[in-house]
Design an enzyme around this catalytic site. Structure first.
Site, PDB file in Angstrom:
ATOM      1  CD  GLU A 290      42.144  21.925  49.969  1.00 58.30           C
ATOM      2  OE1 GLU A 290      41.143  22.202  49.299  1.00 58.30           O
ATOM      3  OE2 GLU A 290      42.535  20.751  50.167  1.00 58.30           O
ATOM      4  N   PRO A 291      46.327  23.935  54.081  1.00 64.17           N
ATOM      5  CG  PRO A 291      47.592  25.722  54.894  1.00 64.17           C
ATOM      6  CD  PRO A 291      46.729  25.300  53.744  1.00 64.17           C
ATOM      7  N   GLY A 292      46.027  22.371  57.256  1.00 60.70           N
ATOM      8  CA  GLY A 292      45.185  22.304  58.454  1.00 60.70           C
ATOM      9  C   GLY A 292      46.078  22.238  59.678  1.00 60.70           C
ATOM     10  NE  ARG A 330      46.428  13.140  65.193  1.00 57.98           N
ATOM     11  CZ  ARG A 330      47.729  13.010  65.125  1.00 57.98           C
ATOM     12  NH1 ARG A 330      48.475  13.206  66.210  1.00 57.98           N
ATOM     13  NH2 ARG A 330      48.331  12.699  64.000  1.00 57.98           N
ATOM     14  CB  CYS A 361      35.209   1.800  80.395  1.00 55.78           C
ATOM     15  SG  CYS A 361      35.106   0.278  81.297  1.00 55.78           S
TER      16      CYS A 361
END
Ligand code: LLP
Length: 431
Positions: A290-292, A330, A361
């Protein structure tokens, strides 16, 4: 630069997949996510063909759509012969709305609601990856009511520690996902499932973490999972036909990152499953992954406009862009590293040390600290590289910032695949 899909044209502009990124920014506005379609298709093929080359049974590559989910992405991976991993009703809905075949979908999640399970059953998803005992009972009951018998894999925590950010490690016992091996939980669940009328247990699944560069954890997983399948056969007389090894293959965010070739990763996995099957005298199972992140890979970027350059003497220079943690959380979340380039000065040296800040902010709204870029000026276009995975999919409307548009580039030609949100979109659900 990070990949050979990046270049610099005669105007000194950064190009991706043959498209001038400065032109993209002026034509489609900023912030803008840019995806290199040709590269993404190549990545899909690399995984698929590696299985064909290295394994004798048919295998499946599920695109982990949490990395970037939108209708066009499901269409693209479908046309490349991939399956899709979805992890919520929303991802499932998007896939189905794009015409993705339900039987090619694997449904994940550590807390699937009864409504989500009913949705999965009604739409006929091909696999449900059961995470826990509550889900197993709920699914069995729901399937019984609906006269269905879903094909199920159990998500296993194989007890593997891999070297990646703590928040994205998922193979160890102290983790919210899946059944543990060490305490007998997994075997107990198999026993319960084997006595259920409406569950067809076809395989086991593990996903050890994300952004992994080492091959050893995958080698260990091959051994542990085949051993578990063998124990299940020897204890319950059930021979599972399928093992899914999840995703996790690392990509090159900075020059320091050295990922393995996709072909090599799959070859190693296949070889080690074969070895383990010999070792335990277990018939070869069909494999899936299941590579994303590694499907989107590093040939993707976000374009911003530089609005403010603020130098605090003897401290640092903040270069503020018209996006930030709302479109790329991230760095704030994981301290993730990125490389950035002033796209309209890509032929100049990156000799200026900048902290790239967003417009939210919040002091922690940074994309990168103390990174090297070309000398920035107000109005320049800044490209942050390798933002394809887990950026749009983790974006928010914090400070009511509209989510950016996304374009795909193929053969140098861009097309919009997600429109930019408007202020009107933002208040749409407000009463
Ligand atoms: N399969 C399962 C069951 C997963 O949980 C994941 C990722 C994948 C496959 C795909 O992993 P990949 O090939 O993309 O590494 N938001 C974090 C990453 C979270 C990964 C969650 N699960 C980030 O931005 O780094």
């Amino acid at each position: 630069m990070l990949t050979n899909r990046y270049s610099v044209n005669e105007k000194g502009h950064l190009t991706l997949g043959g498209a001038d990124t400065v032109e993209l920014a002026s034509r489609f506005g900023t912030p803008l996510y840019v995806f290199d379609e040709d590269d993404i298709r190549g990545n899909c093929r690399s995984f698929r063909e590696a299985f064909e080359k290295n394994y004798s049974l048919p295998c499946k590559v599920y695109y982990a759509s949490k990395a970037f989910s939108c209708k066009e992405m499901y269409r693209l991976v479908d046309s490349e012969g991939l399956c899709a991993d979805v992890v919520s009703g929303g991802e499932l809905y998007t896939a189905l709305a794009a015409g993705f075949p339900a039987e090619k979908i694997g449904f994940h999640g550590n807390n699937k609601t009864p409504d989500e399970l009913a949705f999965a059953l009604d739409s006929g998803v091909g696999r449900i990856i059961v995470d826990n005992i509550y889900e197993l009972y709920t699914l069995n009951d729901l399937a019984g009511e609906k006269g269905k018998k879903p094909s199920v894999l159990f998500r296993i925590k194989p007890g593997i520690d891999c070297h990646t950010h703590e928040y994205i490690q998922t193979g160890q016992i102290d983790c919210k996902f899946g059944f543990a091996l060490e305490n007998g939980e997994a075997m107990e669940a198999v026993k319960i499932a084997s006595a259920m009328d409406n569950i067809s247990l076809v395989g086991i699944h593990c996903h050890i973490g994300s952004q992994i560069f080492e091959t050893q954890p995958f080698i260990d997983a091959a051994d542990i999972m085949v051993k578990l399948a063998t124990d299940i056969r020897d204890t319950f007389g059930i021979t599972l036909k399928e093992i899914n090894f999840g995703g996790g293959y690392g990509i090159k965010y900075t020059e320091k990152d050295i990922p393995t070739e996709k072909d090599t990763d799959i070859k190693i996995l296949c070889e080690n499953v074969k070895l383990a099957c010999e070792r335990y005298d277990f018939p070869l199972p069909s494999l899936s992954i299941e590579p994303g992140r590694s499907i989107l890979d590093a040939s993707t970027l976000t374009l911003y406009k530089i609005g403010v350059v603020k130098t605090i003497k003897d401290i640092r220079t903040y270069v503020s862009v018209d996006g930030g943690m709302a479109d790329n959380p991230r760095y704030a979340l994981y301290g993730a590293e990125y490389e950035a380039v002033v796209a309209n000065k890509a032929d100049k040296p990156r000799d200026f040390t900048a902290t790239i800040a967003g417009k939210c902010c919040e002091s922690g709204d940074l994309i990168q600290e103390h990174t090297k870029i070309q000398t920035p000026q107000v109005g320049d276009t800044l490209a942050v590289l390798a933002t394809g995975a887990y950026n749009y999919s983790m974006a928010s409307n914090y400070n009511r910032l509209p989510r950016p548009a996304a374009v795909m580039v193929s053969g140098g030609n861009p097309r919009v695949i997600i429109e930019r949100e408007t202020y009107e979109d933002i208040i749409k659900k407000d009463i």
